[in-house]
Enzyme design. Sequence first.
Site, short mmCIF file in Angstrom:
data_model
loop_
_atom_site.label_atom_id
_atom_site.label_comp_id
_atom_site.label_asym_id
_atom_site.label_seq_id
_atom_site.Cartn_x
_atom_site.Cartn_y
_atom_site.Cartn_z
N GLY A 37 0.82 -1.20 0.00
CA GLY A 37 0.00 0.00 0.00
C GLY A 37 0.85 1.24 0.00
N PHE A 58 1.77 3.27 2.41
CA PHE A 58 2.70 3.48 3.50
C PHE A 58 3.52 2.24 3.85
CE2 PHE A 58 -0.61 6.69 4.35
CZ PHE A 58 0.19 7.82 4.36
N GLY A 59 3.25 1.13 3.23
CA GLY A 59 4.00 -0.07 3.53
C GLY A 59 3.28 -1.30 3.03
N ASP A 61 -9.88 6.13 -2.85
CA ASP A 61 -8.82 5.28 -3.40
C ASP A 61 -9.36 3.88 -3.65
OD1 ASP A 61 -6.29 4.71 -4.37
OD2 ASP A 61 -5.49 4.13 -2.42
#
Length: 640
Positions: A362, A364-365, A449
Amino acid sequence: MNCRTWKMHKDELPAMLFIIIPLLILLPITANGDDPLSTFCNPDFNYTRNSPFENNLKLLRESLPSNTSVNGFYSTSVGGDADRVYGQALCRGDVNSTVCRSCVEKASQKILNQCQSEDALIWFELCQVRYSFRMFFASMDYTGKYPEQNNMEKNISHPDRFDRVLTYLMKNISYKAASAPSNAMFATGEIKCSRKQTIYGLVQCTRDMSESDCHTCLQFALGDLRACCSSLEGGIVVSRTCNVRFELYPFYNSSRFLLTYPTSEGAAWKIWVVVVVICIPIAILAVFFGSCALYRRWKKRPQRDDDERSQNTLLHELASPTGVAITQDGGLVNSEELLFMDLSLIMAATDDFSDSNKLGKGGFGSVYKGVLPDGMEVAVKGYQGNHGKAWRSLKMSSSLLQNFNTETFSDLEKRTQLDWKTCYNIIDGIARGLLYLHEDSRLKIIHRDLKPSNILLDHEMVAKISDFGMARIFGENQNMANTRRVVGTYGYMAPEYAMEGIFSVKSDVFSFGVILLEILSGKRNSGFYLTKHAQTLIAYAWRLWNEGKELEFLDPLLMESCPTREALKCMHIGLLCVQEDPAERPTMSSAVVLLGNEAITLPEPKHPALAVRGVRIQSDLLLSTNPSMNQLTDSGFSAR
């Protein structure tokens, strides 16, 4: 006035009082204004004047007042086939038949004057009337509305205490209404909040609700009531299947149901004094000695690496009582109420974040599959980089990442495992998930999103929407917002959002349309410009639609188990969702209806939105932002 005249009036006085006093008692019930509390007219389904549907609607209106007045509730239908009209009326449980009939008659006339829709609902203080082209009886359908009169209420003092007492009252009378059919799904009650202040409450469900559905509806309504009005002197929330209200005066005419809040103010004051006297000195000493011990340990131990410090910082923020997350029912909870685990337990569950357990990546990680000691499967998202943004993402998604596995619709090997029924259920599940976020949740949530990697499937292939790191919460009357920080994924972003930063529920509808077309075709919009077919998957679908070659768009693997008519209907809906003008796109409530009703004639789609690829964007808005992974993900849009 002479003595004889006075004597006559004096003799007649008891009779006059006998007549006047009952009228005064009924005053709160009969003194009802002509204006409705709220009106809902579905703008997506308008009927034609003098049509069979309107004629049936007029017949329905004539039948509702007299039939409803018999016992305060009535459901019926008029007509047949596509022109059938379903109608329902409910009177407040404390009104007599005369008042009920008058209110329903007024509401029935008002809704016909105000709406030209095939799906409408009107609420008055003492009754509500609903009609629709679809059968809605005995179906719990919650979309809370805040009438304008809430805005005229004054603020109260000591709102924390007031909220606790109000909640206690409303939960008790909600249980009474839902659990005792003899109460006609209606209950009132009162409770002392202070020596000079009494709270009066009322709850009601439509009588075709089951006990559990009534209870669920009232729970949703009470959540909305607390959100809007727990600091006011009164408030009301109305919905399709239940209503709740409270005031600081007796606004109903019903037998008294008295409640007493468990802890009195005096007892609470004494407990508070004892706690302060005993705990504050102990707390000061504990902080002092604890700080000294921590300082000595910090001086002696080696400095940890940045990743470990960042991880602990994030966990510390997560444990902060100011943290807030969104639950699956749309509610807000403090992070204290969330489930916390030791890092060692999470690492063991994910096999030390092994690549074999990696589900996806994703903004952020990465996301990893994990198995807890009790056998529960969880998804764990590791955060990297900017932890301020990461924490916001975690708050929005932490309670939704459980027990699911990510599937890719275009993976050929996995695609062969999906028959039409499964795909159709996935499409319907995504649509209903968005409908919940947009209309049925306590908060109106715009995802921003939506893409295949954020659609999670459980072992029964039930679709769940995940990753709310980019989501925005809208106010009750807010329909659109503008931002200079465009976030999302190219290929699924609506053009008005990508180019102008304007987003709304119709932005999510656009994303849903793209995903729907991907599922039908077995192709990804990402990188479609590299094929010989067209610049985008949307353009390809539009060209084949106009050329009458729709069947060429459908995945041959799906056609083996797919009724052609159903697949083409879904393609039609997908093209409606990706139209260039947001106003032309259906709402998600309309999309759900269109998916589930074969009898509805679909409007012809207009020119779709063919947005831009990230590498060719010339918008100042987008050039002013950093198109990093945390903001924009390039999935291959092509130039208009």
